[in-house]
Design an enzyme around this catalytic site. Structure first.
Site, short mmCIF file in Angstrom:
data_model
loop_
_atom_site.label_atom_id
_atom_site.label_comp_id
_atom_site.label_asym_id
_atom_site.label_seq_id
_atom_site.Cartn_x
_atom_site.Cartn_y
_atom_site.Cartn_z
N CYS A 34 14.34 -43.69 -25.09
CA CYS A 34 13.09 -43.25 -25.18
C CYS A 34 12.82 -42.88 -26.73
CB CYS A 34 12.81 -41.99 -24.38
SG CYS A 34 11.09 -41.50 -24.25
N HIS A 53 13.85 -44.15 -19.06
CA HIS A 53 15.01 -43.18 -18.62
C HIS A 53 15.78 -43.59 -17.75
CE1 HIS A 53 13.43 -39.85 -21.36
NE2 HIS A 53 12.34 -40.25 -21.25
N SER A 108 35.03 -18.49 -8.44
CA SER A 108 36.12 -18.60 -7.45
C SER A 108 37.09 -19.68 -7.70
CB SER A 108 35.32 -19.02 -6.25
OG SER A 108 34.46 -17.78 -5.62
N GLU A 165 18.62 -42.20 -16.89
CA GLU A 165 19.31 -41.12 -16.43
C GLU A 165 18.74 -40.49 -15.18
OE1 GLU A 165 16.83 -39.25 -19.83
OE2 GLU A 165 17.78 -41.07 -19.02
N GLY A 181 31.25 -16.01 -6.15
CA GLY A 181 30.51 -17.30 -6.36
C GLY A 181 31.17 -18.30 -6.79
N VAL A 182 30.60 -19.42 -7.15
CA VAL A 182 31.13 -20.57 -7.27
C VAL A 182 32.23 -20.42 -8.49
CG1 VAL A 182 30.90 -23.12 -7.93
CG2 VAL A 182 29.46 -21.98 -6.05
N ASP A 183 31.39 -20.16 -9.70
CA ASP A 183 32.21 -20.38 -10.81
C ASP A 183 33.36 -19.54 -11.00
OD1 ASP A 183 30.19 -22.01 -11.55
OD2 ASP A 183 29.06 -20.56 -12.57
#
EC number: 6.3.5.2
Length: 525
Positions: A85, A181, A241, A183, A237-239
């Site tokens: 782009c 694009h 953990s 992506e 939480g995810v992070d």
């Protein structure tokens, strides 16, 4: 073991909303990449030594005098370059082509491009065949300006009815430009184009895989920490953990996790965290029950921003107290992930704007004399989840809907009281349980319940009751930047409402939030 950082792509950011998506797609292909602002120096690029460079999109017009440009070194570095782009437009303009400003004839949304020339970027890719026998590709456009003349040495690879140069290539120099694009998922073969660029044209090996990332992270943690001890604020939480699991693998019992129960968690969540990380995985966890301390600190406060700040300050105070008890801890671990790094770089240059104050553990005291350990700082959230699975964390925990750092502190509107939190916990648990039972949980992006501090009259048996109101909220979104309210079936909503009112003494009315984002935010506070 192959070095997972040996082969890499550099992505230069010109301000597009899709730039992080490009990086995530390249990582999904199995190639490491980094995202830098467009105004980097030649020395920085040389030091990074990329195998290829992607010039991302952006909102500016190449025709404007002060619009951003790629560093000249990009085109003399001797590596393949892909312009997307705005990236294609600035490449074209900088190499001697021409770009004209779009006047009422830009392309936004779905388009079909026709391939005119064979190119390595589009090898064996087609979605359909045109009447003249040429390959057609379904793509996603988002541009006003367009290239009106391609640079010397380039050929036209694809066009549309209104865009004569939808893709261009200089195969000898391995320079490519696409006006669409690749992506975004709307460009159906976009990932294959990026695979061709990263794996075939740039000759990168696909070494960036969860098992290799874990191996590399553990080795680096061992080297960084040595025989020292580490302290980590574990939220469940995810992070945090995944950080806990990586550190446990790397240094074992030299890790101390501090789990602060602020009284603002979901039903049974504190016990689940202790059971999983303490009993099941055998981590060394300090459990601090601080419910009263948090609730006392917030007493009488109704302003959402003030509540967030109080929750943050109390957490910092408690964590500071606990860290002082770990007299041998030399390192503080944090769950910083790559978007946090990008965001803080953006705010450092004045390009980011805070809508709601962030509630990461970034506000820890400056006088904590510890080194910082951030094993996830190279990773996007989806990569953190994949690594968590590889480390043995349960799928349901890793792919649970987002939960705000301040927890129920921002889902109880106005002043936070224990009574309100207890009622909300029960109502929310019923909503989530019913979503799972109806196989709807994974069909919505986020679902939760909000406590409204207003009473409403209800009828139970022969009597009237005057109790609290809760609102159910469920949204569908791709990126959480915009969201639609989820069109849940009426009979499902009726079932949830009946259960909440009948099973929870203290709630007399259930409403459903049908606000989109914008104008509303996803969370109520």
């Amino acid at each position: 073991m192959n070095n997972i950082h040996d082969h890499k792509i550099l992505i230069l950011d010109f301000g597009s909303q899709y730039t992080q998506l490009i990086a995530r797609r390249i990582r999904e292909i199995g190639v490491y990449c980094e995202l830098w602002a467009w105004d980097v120096s030649e020395e920085q690029i040389k030091e990074f030594a990329p195998n290829g460079i992607i010039l991302a999109g952006g909102p500016e017009s190449v025709t404007a005098k002060d619009s951003p440009r790629a560093p000249e070194y990009v085109f003399t570095a001797g590596v393949p370059v892909l312009g997307i782009c705005y990236g294609m437009q600035t490449m074209s303009e900088q190499l001697g082509g021409k770009v004209i400003q779009g006047v009422g004839e830009g392309e936004f949304g779905y388009a079909q491009v026709e391939l005119q020339t064979q190119s390595e970027l589009f090898k064996s890719i087609e979605d359909a065949i045109s009447d003249s026998g040429k390959p057609l590709l379904d793509v996603w456009m988002s541009h006003g300006d367009k290239v009106s003349e391609i640079p010397e040495g380039f050929v036209t690879v694809a066009n549309t009815e209104t865009c004569p140069y939808a893709a261009m290539a200089n195969e000898e120099k391995k320079f490519y430009g696409v006006q669409f694009h690749p992506e975004v998922t709307h460009t159906r073969q976009g990932k294959r184009m990026l695979e061709h660029f990263a794996l075939d044209i740039c000759q990168c090996d696909a070494n960036w895989k969860p098992a290799s990332i874990i191996e590399d992270a553990i080795e680096r943690l061992k080297q960084q920490i040595g025989d020292d001890e580490v302290i980590l604020g574990l939220s469940g939480g995810v992070d945090s953990s995944v950080v806990a699991m990586l550190l446990h693998r790397a240094i074992g019992d030299k890790l101390t996790c501090v789990f602060v129960d602020n009284g603002l968690l979901r039903l049974n969540e504190a016990q689940q965290v202790m059971d999983m990380f303490g009993d099941h995985f055998g981590l060394n966890i300090v459990h601090v029950d601080a419910e009263n301390r948090f609730l006392d600190a917030m007493a009488g406060e109704a302003d959402p921003e003030a509540k967030r700040k109080i929750i943050g300050h109390v957490f910092v105070d408690i964590f500071d107290e606990e860290s002082k008890k770990c007299v041998n801890a030399k390192w503080l671990a944090q769950g910083t992930i790559y978007p946090d790094v990008i965001e803080s770089a953006g705010s450092a240059t004045g390009k980011a704007h805070v809508i709601k104050s962030h509630h990461n553990v970034g506000g820890l005291p400056d006088d904590m004399e510890m080194g910082l350990v951030e094993p996830l700082r190279e990773l996007f959230k989806d990569e953190v989840r994949k690594i968590g699975l590889e480390l043995g964390l349960p799928y349901d925990m890793l792919y649970r809907h987002p939960f705000p750092g301040p927890g129920l502190g921002v889902r109880v509107l106005g002043e936070v009281k224990k009574e309100y939190c207890d009622l909300l916990r029960l109502a929310d648990a019923i909503f989530i349980e019913e979503l799972h039972k109806a196989d709807l949980y994974n069909k919505v992006s986020q679902a939760f319940t909000v406590f409204l501090p207003v009473r409403s009259v209800g009828v139970m048996g022969d009597g009237r009751k005057y109790d609290w109101v809760v609102s159910l909220r469920a949204v569908e979104t791709i990126d959480f930047m915009t969201a639609h309210w989820a069109h849940l079936p009426y009979d499902f909503l009726g079932r949830v409402s009946n259960r909440i009112i009948n099973e929870i003494d203290g709630i007399s009315r259930v409403v459903y939030d049908i606000s989109g984002k914008p104008p509303a935010t996803i969370e109520w506070e």
